[in-house]
Design a protein around this motif. Structure first.
Motif, mmCIF file in Angstrom:
data_model
loop_
_atom_site.group_PDB
_atom_site.id
_atom_site.type_symbol
_atom_site.label_atom_id
_atom_site.label_comp_id
_atom_site.label_asym_id
_atom_site.label_seq_id
_atom_site.Cartn_x
_atom_site.Cartn_y
_atom_site.Cartn_z
ATOM 1 N N CYS A 33 0.802 -1.260 0.222
ATOM 2 C CA CYS A 33 0.097 0.096 -0.212
ATOM 3 C C CYS A 33 0.827 1.316 0.053
ATOM 4 N N GLY A 34 0.598 2.330 -0.668
ATOM 5 C CA GLY A 34 1.626 3.305 -0.982
ATOM 6 C C GLY A 34 0.850 4.480 -0.034
ATOM 7 N N ILE A 35 2.011 5.216 0.606
ATOM 8 C CA ILE A 35 1.697 6.258 1.413
ATOM 9 C C ILE A 35 1.358 7.481 0.456
ATOM 10 N N GLY A 71 -4.815 4.660 3.742
ATOM 11 C CA GLY A 71 -4.426 3.855 2.608
ATOM 12 C C GLY A 71 -5.277 3.491 1.518
ATOM 13 N N HIS A 72 -5.051 4.141 0.306
ATOM 14 C CA HIS A 72 -6.091 4.072 -0.839
ATOM 15 C C HIS A 72 -5.368 3.663 -2.106
ATOM 16 N N LEU A 366 8.960 11.266 4.747
ATOM 17 C CA LEU A 366 8.404 12.100 3.440
ATOM 18 C C LEU A 366 8.183 13.453 3.552
ATOM 19 N N GLY A 367 8.318 13.914 4.540
ATOM 20 C CA GLY A 367 8.444 15.422 4.794
ATOM 21 C C GLY A 367 9.763 15.976 4.291
ATOM 22 N N ALA A 373 10.342 9.927 -2.351
ATOM 23 C CA ALA A 373 9.307 10.174 -3.239
ATOM 24 C C ALA A 373 7.879 9.318 -2.858
ATOM 25 N N LYS A 374 8.030 8.192 -2.838
ATOM 26 C CA LYS A 374 6.791 7.159 -2.436
ATOM 27 C C LYS A 374 7.587 6.074 -1.506
#
Length: 386
Positions: A33-35, A71-72, A366-367, A373-374
């Motif tokens: 699942c990607g953030i 998580g989508h 990720l900040g 990036a991902k």
């Protein structure tokens, strides 16, 4: 099952009830699942997002004190079906799904609802009609990026860009990188990418950008190998003079017919296509000032704050502004197959993977645009750092 629950801005791994598929639904084991950047925003700005969603009739967004599993952007394997399903795939089949479920007419967006947990979990429930088998042995890490890449594909399609038009991508975060990859997959000959971050500029080049610039040093709109024909008002006015002088040389032909035909056939001078992928206040106004005449501005970056711009600038330059979000089922399916067929390589976007216990650290990482990036979540992994 184990899941990462967010409440009052805190992310904690905890036990939650095992999801059960309802009518028309499928239970899947989450593989990856990607953030998403929207998850980062929702962690701290949930009330603002909920208020904004309510204005368009969606009242299921969680608020600050609610408990939600984000998580989508996910890929998983089929486990079992609810009733009233066609049972299209065998258990164990890799699938992706559009992140939404429906109970009657009650629609829930997976990962942004207290009722439907998202992909930061061991299992999730998806709608069978919105689920797609993963073709060609596409790795789970790449299949999980179908959702964000479909957002980019929708933006490219909304732009109606031609292959010979100049494209400019302003901001090379995950969505900007995805837009670059999709522009090149669409055959656009010249893509100029602009970002302050050296790391993001490096990733932009890997995603296929033809020219990458630091806006502190170079004007992106002067950096294409194919110069823009119309850059200011005098350019447009001179085009009008030149056109009229040529048409007036043709004897016995009403020159105004040419203008009527051009209007009917939608043939007119056009500028470049500019994708705003930053999403901060003031960005639209800055671009209206700096883009060439008759540009088409596609706003993909999600600015969650009130913003202002000068309409007179857009009027004087006759700029089109289009806003883009989401995708339709056809775009989602086509994106999946573009990934599986090798037309698009999402690998440069993936910069780390964590287990459920590493999601909090991933949000922090990720900040910093110079690091990641991902970042993907693998529920079976014990990794605590990306």
């Amino acid at each position: 099952m184990k899941a990462v629950v967010c409440s009052a801005g805190k992310l904690e791994v905890t036990d939650v009830p095992n999801p059960r598929p309802g009518p028309g639904q499928v239970l899947i084991n989450v593989s990856r699942c990607g953030i998403c950047g929207s998850d980062l925003h929702a962690r701290v700005h949930s009330d603002e997002l909920a208020d904004m969603a309510a204005t368009v009739g969606y009242h299921q967004m969680p608020r600050h004190e609610d408990k939600v599993v984000f998580g989508h952007e996910f890929c998983g394997e089929v486990v079992e079906y609810g009733r009233d399903t066609r049972r299209r795939w065998k258990p164990g089949t890799p699938v992706v799904a559009m992140p939404m479920c429906r109970d009657g007419k009650d629609v829930q967006i997976i990962g942004t609802s207290t009722q439907v947990p998202g992909g930061y979990a061991e299992q999730i429930v998806v709608q069978e009609s919105m689920t797609f088998a993963v073709p060609n042995g596409l790795p789970a890490a790449h299949a999980a990026l179908t959702e964000p890449m479909a957002v980019a594909w929708h933006a490219v399609r909304r732009s109606r860009i031609g292959k010979k038009q100049n494209a400019y991508v302003i901001g090379c975060g995950p969505i900007g990188l995805a837009v670059i990859a999709m522009l090149k997959a669409a055959g656009v000959r010249s893509v100029v990418a602009s970002d302050y971050s050296p790391r993001r500029r490096e990733l932009a080049a890997r995603c296929g950008a033809d020219v990458v610039v630091d806006p502190r040093e170079s004007d992106p709109f002067s950096s294409s190998p194919y110069p823009n024909r119309l850059t200011n008002v005098p350019d447009l006015l001179n085009l009008g003079f030149d056109t009229m002088e040529k048409l007036r040389r043709v004897p016995n032909v009403p020159w105004w017919y040419a203008f009527r035909a051009a209007h009917t056939l939608n043939i007119a001078p056009s500028g470049p296509i500019v994708f705003e992928c930053v999403g901060v206040p003031g960005m639209i106004d800055r671009l209206l000032t700096s883009v060439p005449m008759m540009s088409r501005l596609i706003v993909v970056g999600a600015c969650l704050e009130a913003d202002t711009f000068h309409p007179g600038m857009a009027i004087n330059k006759e700029i089109d502004i289009r806003f883009s979000t989401g995708y339709d089922p056809g775009e989602f399916r086509d994106t999946l197959h573009m990934l599986a067929d090798g037309a698009v390589d999402p690998a440069p976007l993936i910069t780390g993977t964590v287990g459920l216990s590493g999601v909090d650290a991933a949000f922090t990482a990720l900040g910093n645009p110079e690091e990641h990036a991902k970042i993907l979540v693998d529920p079976a992994s014990a990794a605590t750092l990306p």
